[in-house]
Design an enzyme around this catalytic site. Structure first.
Site, PDB file in Angstrom:
ATOM      1  N   CYS A 271       0.510  31.717   4.112  1.00  0.00           N
ATOM      2  CA  CYS A 271       1.281  30.646   4.470  1.00  0.00           C
ATOM      3  C   CYS A 271       2.459  29.972   3.546  1.00  0.00           C
ATOM      4  O   CYS A 271       3.490  29.748   3.702  1.00  0.00           O
ATOM      5  CB  CYS A 271       0.357  29.755   5.029  1.00  0.00           C
ATOM      6  SG  CYS A 271      -0.360  30.516   6.786  1.00  0.00           S
TER       7      CYS A 271
HETATM    8  C1  UDX Z   1      -3.281  27.354   3.924  1.00  0.00           C
HETATM    9  C2  UDX Z   1      -3.345  25.755   4.731  1.00  0.00           C
HETATM   10  O1  UDX Z   1      -4.362  25.297   4.000  1.00  0.00           O
HETATM   11  C3  UDX Z   1      -3.597  25.849   6.041  1.00  0.00           C
HETATM   12  O2  UDX Z   1      -3.543  24.604   6.617  1.00  0.00           O
HETATM   13  C4  UDX Z   1      -2.452  26.536   6.693  1.00  0.00           C
HETATM   14  O3  UDX Z   1      -2.438  26.664   8.200  1.00  0.00           O
HETATM   15  C5  UDX Z   1      -2.405  28.016   6.162  1.00  0.00           C
HETATM   16  O4  UDX Z   1      -2.104  27.935   4.865  1.00  0.00           O
HETATM   17  P1  UDX Z   1      -4.631  29.213   3.316  1.00  0.00           P
HETATM   18  O5  UDX Z   1      -3.438  29.853   2.942  1.00  0.00           O
HETATM   19  O6  UDX Z   1      -5.944  29.844   4.149  1.00  0.00           O
HETATM   20  O7  UDX Z   1      -4.422  27.961   4.275  1.00  0.00           O
HETATM   21  O8  UDX Z   1      -5.419  28.764   1.868  1.00  0.00           O
HETATM   22  P2  UDX Z   1      -5.839  27.320   0.989  1.00  0.00           P
HETATM   23  O9  UDX Z   1      -7.282  27.395   1.177  1.00  0.00           O
HETATM   24  O10 UDX Z   1      -4.940  26.229   1.498  1.00  0.00           O
HETATM   25  O11 UDX Z   1      -5.346  27.929  -0.313  1.00  0.00           O
HETATM   26  C6  UDX Z   1      -3.969  28.265  -0.558  1.00  0.00           C
HETATM   27  C7  UDX Z   1      -3.721  28.779  -1.991  1.00  0.00           C
HETATM   28  O12 UDX Z   1      -3.926  27.624  -2.667  1.00  0.00           O
HETATM   29  C8  UDX Z   1      -4.669  29.589  -2.640  1.00  0.00           C
HETATM   30  O13 UDX Z   1      -4.191  30.567  -3.465  1.00  0.00           O
HETATM   31  C9  UDX Z   1      -5.621  28.736  -3.308  1.00  0.00           C
HETATM   32  O14 UDX Z   1      -5.994  29.117  -4.511  1.00  0.00           O
HETATM   33  C10 UDX Z   1      -4.466  27.549  -4.170  1.00  0.00           C
HETATM   34  N1  UDX Z   1      -5.030  26.413  -4.440  1.00  0.00           N
HETATM   35  C11 UDX Z   1      -5.377  25.575  -3.483  1.00  0.00           C
HETATM   36  C12 UDX Z   1      -4.765  25.956  -5.681  1.00  0.00           C
HETATM   37  O15 UDX Z   1      -4.057  26.854  -6.566  1.00  0.00           O
HETATM   38  N2  UDX Z   1      -4.918  24.579  -5.971  1.00  0.00           N
HETATM   39  C13 UDX Z   1      -5.578  23.647  -5.114  1.00  0.00           C
HETATM   40  O16 UDX Z   1      -5.917  22.723  -5.390  1.00  0.00           O
HETATM   41  C14 UDX Z   1      -5.882  24.139  -3.841  1.00  0.00           C
END
Ligand code: UDX
Length: 433
Positions: A271
């Protein structure tokens, strides 16, 4: 209500199972007979926590699957389009599947007596519902929007791995409808939900274009928080300031919140990178240069490579050295490697002549399709054995407990891309601290 859900991927299957749980009668439509067969046997075509239990509970009662649009549409009042929106070569979204689904849906609506509502749940750029989907349905059905059929856009905010929980306990519900009747029909579907944060979880009622934009802005803002935190982390590192301490305090400001401020290897997944790029593409199409959003992507692309620089600054030339990569999935609790930050990191290691030993509890098989020739180990300790350095790429819980395991390395040197390793006697290099 009687609901049909087109597309049995992450979003479609979760939406279908959760609507069934809310007491609706659900038909899943997919062009792939294998997926249809799986759902009818209570087996989800994808893994999501709690999904199999829900399917098993409702299959044969109020959920079934079919490849037949006419059958599904005739027997339901409302259809959700939950098909994929892949990126094209320029990062813009490819609406081919949405258009094909709209065409089939329109032709089925044309054969049905009575009013039907069409809802886009797939993530699409603003104007898609009103300027692409509705006209296709109008033409294919021979029916009039706002008279014979209703339409709306109802984005999802589901985290992969926690999608069932997020659907059943949403922070917010957004409904962008073309008229009041469509809005009332879509709103009625969610009547049974308990909200996560009561004071914010009123339904946002709006038009389709605004609903489409809300989804892009939601993901772009979260991605911006991460890239911002990474940039701050990189500056802090140069000054020997602990960025996690900085962000912990900054996050206490209620206007900011502590979430998504964790700097490290950057964001991956299906996403964030795709949606930010699609919003950039749309802005450029409109003649606007979205400098901030471009920077969000640029920071994220450079960030994982900084782990390699850090590693090299400790080990010297990586040629011939064994490097352990812990974590291949784009985040914990999934086997999904789409846009995983491990992908550019492994590429860079291989380009520099390093030997890569990797471990991931779920995602190794998927990574084999990209890197068939690196070593895939069945535990962290095997990947670490004899390694000259280790990169932590994914926030798997089991990595938090590693400490003595690092001592099996030739040189216990850990570059932590997820701010999760806290061990006494290893050479530990936080990416941003
Ligand atoms: C995301 C959104 O959270 C969700 O609402 C949307 O509909 C789809 O995209 P998702 O892709 O499942 O969900 O993952 P998420 O848990 O949000 O993490 C995304 C990425 O960001 C991961 O690679 C995670 O490691 C990274 N991340 C997250 C960080 O690097 N730092 C953070 O503080 C939080």
């Amino acid at each position: 209500m009687k609901v049909s859900v087109i597309g049995s991927g992450y979003v479609g299957t979760v939406t279908a199972a959760c609507f069934a749980e809310l007491g609706h009668n659900v038909v899943c439509i997919d062009i792939d007979p294998e997926k249809v067969d799986m759902i009818n046997r209570g087996k989800p075509p994808i893994y999501e926590e709690g999904l199999e239990e829900l399917l098993n509970k409702h299959v044969g009662k109020n959920i079934r699957a079919t490849t037949d649009y006419d059958d599904a549409v005739t027997n339901t009042d409302i259809s959700f389009i939950c098909v994929g929106t892949p990126s094209d070569d320029n990062g813009n979204i490819d609406l081919g599947i949405v258009k094909a689904a709209s065409q089939s849906l329109g032709s089925a609506i044309g054969k049905k007596d009575g009013y039907h509502v069409v809802v886009v749940k797939s993530t699409v750029v603003p104007e898609t519902t009103e300027k692409v989907v509705v006209p296709i349905i109008e033409q294919a059905s021979g029916r009039k929007p706002g008279v014979d059929f209703g339409a709306g856009m109802n984005p999802e905010f589901l985290r992969e791995g926690k999608a069932v929980h997020d659907f059943m306990h949403p922070d917010k519900i957004v409904i962008g409808a073309i008229d009041q009747r469509s809005d009332d029909t879509i709103s009625a579907l969610y009547a049974g939900l308990k909200c996560q944060i009561k004071h914010t979880c009123q339904i946002t009622h709006t038009d389709p274009g605004t609903a489409e934009m809300i989804k892009y802005v939601n993901n772009s803002f979260l991605a911006t928080k991460i890239s911002f935190s990474n940039e701050i982390g990189n500056i802090c590192k140069k000054m020997g300031i602990d960025t996690y301490k900085v962000m912990e305090a900054v996050g206490k400001d209620s206007r900011i919140s502590p979430n998504f401020l964790n700097s490290g290897a950057g964001f991956g997944g299906s996403c964030f990178p795709k949606d930010v790029k699609a919003l950039i593409g749309k802005a450029k199409e409109l003649g606007y240069e979205p400098g901030l959003l471009e920077s969000v992507i640029n920071v994220n692309e450079v960030q994982p490579l900084m782990m390699i620089d850090l590693l090299e600054s400790c080990t010297g030339d990586l040629g011939g050295k064994r490097i352990a990569v812990l974590g291949l999935a784009f985040k914990n609790d999934t086997d999904d490697i789409r846009e995983s930050r491990s992908i550019p990191v492994i590429r860079a290691l291989l380009d520099k002549g390093a030997k890569v030993s990797s471990y991931d509890p779920m995602a190794a098989d998927n990574m084999k399709a990209i890197y068939p020739d690196i070593e895939y180990c069945d535990s962290a300790i095997h990947a670490l054995k004899g390694a000259n350095g280790c990169l932590v790429m994914t926030e798997w819980d089991e990595f938090k407990g590693l400490c003595s395991e690092f001592k099996v390395m030739r040189r216990p040197l850990v570059v932590d891309g997820r701010n999760m390793i806290q061990c006494e006697d290893i050479e530990y290099v936080g990416l941003c601290w």
